[in-house]
Scaffold this active site. Structure first.
Site, mmCIF file in Angstrom:
data_model
loop_
_atom_site.group_PDB
_atom_site.id
_atom_site.type_symbol
_atom_site.label_atom_id
_atom_site.label_comp_id
_atom_site.label_asym_id
_atom_site.label_seq_id
_atom_site.Cartn_x
_atom_site.Cartn_y
_atom_site.Cartn_z
ATOM 1 C CG LEU A 156 -2.037 0.960 1.186
ATOM 2 C CD1 LEU A 156 -3.398 0.517 2.417
ATOM 3 C CD2 LEU A 156 -1.210 2.085 2.042
ATOM 4 C CG HIS B 39 9.197 3.816 9.407
ATOM 5 N ND1 HIS B 39 7.921 5.423 8.963
ATOM 6 C CD2 HIS B 39 10.331 4.223 8.731
ATOM 7 C CE1 HIS B 39 9.215 5.767 7.904
ATOM 8 N NE2 HIS B 39 10.264 4.890 8.170
#
Length: 339
Positions: free
Chosen positions: A128, A232
């Site tokens: 994505l 992240h």
């Protein structure tokens, strides 16, 4: 401005390549390599063209987000039907070994990473990416959740579990503290090199060189230990969306960057479980429940936001959604409330 999710085609290679260059590394499913991206599109075309649900296969579906006014592709996502069928699907499982010494009257708990293929056969949602210029208006949610409506409409082609690998911590130089502290010592290449090689050539080199014995995390550097299982910073919103869908972290982490793998039972994913299929009775109602609405199957699949309201014998659908989906009265759509 209206956006729609649709099946990717060969003409999407250029925008996919341009978006891949914006990922900043650590994004294995969207490598900035034209040949690798074309291979994905070729594989997706085969999957979209295969009719029927009888044969369980390792397939890849690539979807793109299109601005219906300009025709520009501004995002993408991917769905893998059964990982590990073509090549082993490796993860590290984080566990604990407890030992006790009667003489010292001490109990020692050692955290360990074990290389595993436990997740073989699961489906995967990944790849994505939303263009930085479009990160508003819920388009990331549309990209993410459209995959679950696609699965719902083709349920027999997917596994009983679905996973999502979140990118782990990447430093300012584009390196991975986890890779540097563990796998990098066995491979003789830095994280960027290994990540690129994996994206283009696959996982076999992992099977060839990765140590098979458990790794005690206490033997790793502090910087490597500190990032195990952490997403992240750019992936924290994605992690929350996954949790809202019913995904959970079950102590599996990525072998490259140590990022968390989120797992759910396919039929319990919220957008799949709550999805409903209805007949469009009328078009033009601009009131009702804001929803994700999908129509078509395989290569004709399309998904967008729209207003859905009950009607005698079906639903009323907002005009902009009907236009984006290319549907009208008597057509059927699959819909789920926008969260």
């Amino acid at each position: 401005m209206s956006f729609v999710i649709r099946a990717a085609t060969d003409r999407d290679l250029r925008p996919l390549y341009e978006m891949a260059k914006l990922t900043g590394g650590g994004f294995t499913n969207l490598p900035p390599d034209r040949r690798a991206l074309q291979a994905k599109l070729d594989r997706a075309r085969e999957a979209f063209e295969r009719e029927g649900n009888g044969e369980v296969a390792d397939e890849l579906f690539v979807l793109v987000l299109e601005n219906t006014e300009t025709g520009e592709v501004r995002g993408t996502s991917q769905i893998f039907t059964h990982v590990g069928k073509r090549h082993p699907f490796y993860s590290y499982r984080l566990g604990t070994l407890t030992q006790h010494s009667r003489e010292l009257d001490r109990t020692f708990r050692a955290e360990m990473l074990t290389l595993t293929t436990d997740l073989e056969g699961a489906s995967e949602v990944g790849g994505l990416f939303l263009h930085p210029g479009e990160r508003a208006g819920g388009l990331g949610l549309l990209l993410a959740r459209s995959r679950y409506l696609f699965i719902a409409k083709h349920r027999a082609r997917f596994g009983d579990r679905v996973l999502a690998e979140l990118r782990g911590i990447i430093d300012e130089a584009g390196g991975s503290p986890f890779w540097d502290g563990l796998a990098g010592r066995f491979f003789g290449m830095n994280f960027q090199e290994a990540d690129q090689f994996n994206a283009v050539n696959g996982h076999q080199f992992i099977a060839d060189l990765m140590p098979k014995h458990p790794i005690y995390t206490a033997m790793l550097s502090e910087s490597a230990r500190a990032v195990i299982g952490l997403p992240h910073p750019s992936g924290r919103a994605a992690m929350r969306m996954l949790e809202n869908e019913g995904f959970a972290f079950e102590n599996y982490v990525d072998i490259f960057d140590g990022g968390p793998t989120m797992i759910a039972q396919t039929d319990r994913v919220r957008s799949i479980h709550d999805a409903r299929t209805s007949t469009v009775v009328s078009v033009g109602g601009e009131t009702g429940n804001e929803s994700l609405v999908a129509a078509g199957t395989l290569g004709s699949f399309r998904c967008t936001f729209g207003c859905v309201s009950p009607a005698d014998g079906g639903i009323a659908l907002s005009a902009d959604a009907a236009a984006a989906l290319k549907v009208g009265p008597s057509d059927t759509v699959t819909h789920v409330a926008r969260l």
